[in-house]
Design a protein around this motif. Structure first.
Motif, PDB file in Angstrom:
ATOM      1  N   ASP A   1      37.092 -14.603  20.175  1.00 25.25           N
ATOM      2  CA  ASP A   1      38.527 -14.332  20.303  1.00 25.25           C
ATOM      3  C   ASP A   1      38.720 -12.919  20.844  1.00 25.25           C
TER       4      ASP A   1
ATOM      5  N   HIS B   1      36.884  -9.245  12.740  1.00 26.02           N
ATOM      6  CA  HIS B   1      37.869 -10.128  13.365  1.00 26.02           C
ATOM      7  C   HIS B   1      39.257  -9.832  12.807  1.00 26.02           C
TER       8      HIS B   1
ATOM      9  N   LYS C   1      48.000  -7.352  15.450  1.00 25.84           N
ATOM     10  CA  LYS C   1      46.702  -6.882  15.937  1.00 25.84           C
ATOM     11  C   LYS C   1      46.681  -5.352  15.944  1.00 25.84           C
TER      12      LYS C   1
ATOM     13  N   ASP D   1      40.590 -10.805  19.690  1.00 26.88           N
ATOM     14  CA  ASP D   1      40.842  -9.868  18.589  1.00 26.88           C
ATOM     15  C   ASP D   1      39.608  -9.651  17.722  1.00 26.88           C
TER      16      ASP D   1
END
Ligand code: UDP
Ligand code: GLC
Ligand code: MN
Length: 404
Positions: A105, A219, A225, A107
């Motif tokens: 991902d 993660h 974020k 992020d």
């Protein structure tokens, strides 16, 4: 010789800071393998595409192929409509030019070289490798995956994904877990997909500290974020986010133009989501630049581990000094500036001058955390570090807010 690659997914500029930091970090960690992005290039500017190209080896355009999960279901189950496009991860199985792919991902932040994921074991056709999900460890988290591309699996997945009941969370994690089930899931250690451990519901910080040196990947799950904070100074998530910020600043902090641009991208659909940022008494509104106050009530947790802490009283309160009447109007920008200056100076040993030249030190230097030893957020220390920020930095940030 086998053909391996790391792949990520980008369907909008709001995840660009993540994609760039991830790619640059993988390179810095010395990976031997190619970096590729499944990119909906219609959603990003030509200029930003070039920045991606400067880091990644290959862009796989998916403009015409983006797969969307049924919006209503993602909305109902996760309350995050932006995750509908994560069905596009299915396209990874169609990249049969690769023997194996490690999907990450945007992020995630690798802390160590991950090439062992390719070298230490081979997947059989129809298998998937992933770490347990911290919210429900009997299933895997789909933010870090090792997969074996195969036309057969790809076609089956496409067919499987056409039935909304085949995804229990409305997005890819619910789908892939249903598809691969327990039998075809090769468990990776949790160390390959470590999610935040700072929440009140269940904190396992002792293990985070004990095993920190072995963590391969952090993660940043959830709607918020690290790059959504223009600055980390007042972030409650600071502890965990610090690692991402350090790398981001190291990679892109020198190029003021790029850094500014990356941190001012529209947030995409996620920004419409109602998360309430925790406020501390020392938070200065113009630092975060928020124009309206998000409320705690408006936040709906996405995952079980995302329940926010009950509001706690601030542990530290600044008592604004009222300026002599006639000089500065209370609440005016001068008053705020004056106040901040006094508060900073009160920390001792610091003289704040409006004329201080802005230094080009990476912002991360100012956050006031130690990576080694105790990683608990230390407001005292952080604030003392903040005090060293050139005064102009604050004025500029405030100016930005006032323009709005
Ligand atoms: N993603 C994207 N654009 C979006 C939403 C998601 O490109 O608008 C990609 C991105 O790579 C992201 C992944 O899909 O990391 C999964 O979303 P996210 O990481 O936000 O899910 P979470 O891990 O928070 O559940
Ligand atoms: C998860 C995963 C993410 C996935 C999302 C929706 O928590 O981290 O990769 O897109 O759930 O299923
Ligand atoms: Mn994620």
């Amino acid at each position: 010789m086998s053909n391996f690659a790391y792949a990520t997914l980008l369907t909008g500029e709001s995840y660009l800071p993540g994609v760039l930091t991830l790619g640059q970090k993988l390179k810095e960690l010395g990976t031997k393998h190619k970096l590729i992005v499944l990119l909906d290039s219609s959603s990003i500017s030509e200029e930003n595409k070039e920045v991606i190209q400067s880091i990644y080896d290959e862009i796989i355009p998916i403009d015409e192929e983006v797969i969307s999960a049924p919006l209503e279901k993602v909305q109902e189950k996760l309350d995050r409509s932006e995750l509908s496009i994560t069905f596009s991860k299915i396209l990874l199985w169609n990249l049969t030019q690769f023997d194996e792919l490690v999907y990450l991902d945007a992020d995630v932040l690798p802390l160590q070289n991950l090439d062992e994921l390719f070298e230490s074991f081979e997947l059989k056709s129809g298998e998937i490798a992933a770490s347990p999900d911290s919210g429900w460890p009997d299933i895997f988290n789909s933010g870090v995956l090792k997969i074996k591309p195969s036309t057969e699996t790809f076609e089956k997945l496409i067919e499987f994904s056409s039935q909304p009941e085949n995804t229990f969370d409305g997005a890819d994690q619910g789908l892939l877990n249903e598809f691969f089930g327990g039998n075809n899931w090769v468990r990776l250690p949790y160390l390959f997909n470590v999610t935040p451990n700072y929440r009140q519901d269940y904190q396992y910080l002792p293990a985070f500290h004990r095993f920190f040196n072995q963590i391969r990947i952090l993660h940043y799950i959830g709607a918020v974020k690290p790059w959504h904070y223009g600055d980390i100074l007042s972030s409650d998530l600071a502890n965990f986010h610090q690692y991402w910020w350090d790398d981001f600043n190291r990679f892109f902090g020198e190029d003021a133009h790029l850094k500014y641009k990356l941190l001012n991208l529209p947030r995409g659909e996620a920004s419409n989501l109602k998360f309430g940022k925790q406020k501390n008494a020392w938070d200065v509104d113009f630092v975060t630049g928020g124009s309206s106050e998000p409320t705690r009530e408006s936040h709906s947790p996405v995952f079980p581990w995302e329940h926010r802490e009950e509001k706690r009283e601030a542990t530290r309160v600044f008592h604004p000094t009222t300026p002599p009447s006639g000089e500065v109007e209370e609440g005016s920008s001068e008053a705020v500036e004056e106040d901040l200056k006094k508060n900073i100076e009160a920390l001792g040993d610091v003289k704040v001058s409006k004329d201080t030249e802005k230094k080009s030190e990476p912002l991360s230097k100012n956050y006031g955390f130690e990576k080694e030893g105790d990683k608990n957020f230390n407001p005292e220390k952080s604030l003392a570090e903040v005090a060293k920020l050139p005064f102009k930095f604050f004025s500029k940030a405030r100016g930005k807010k006032e323009e709005k």
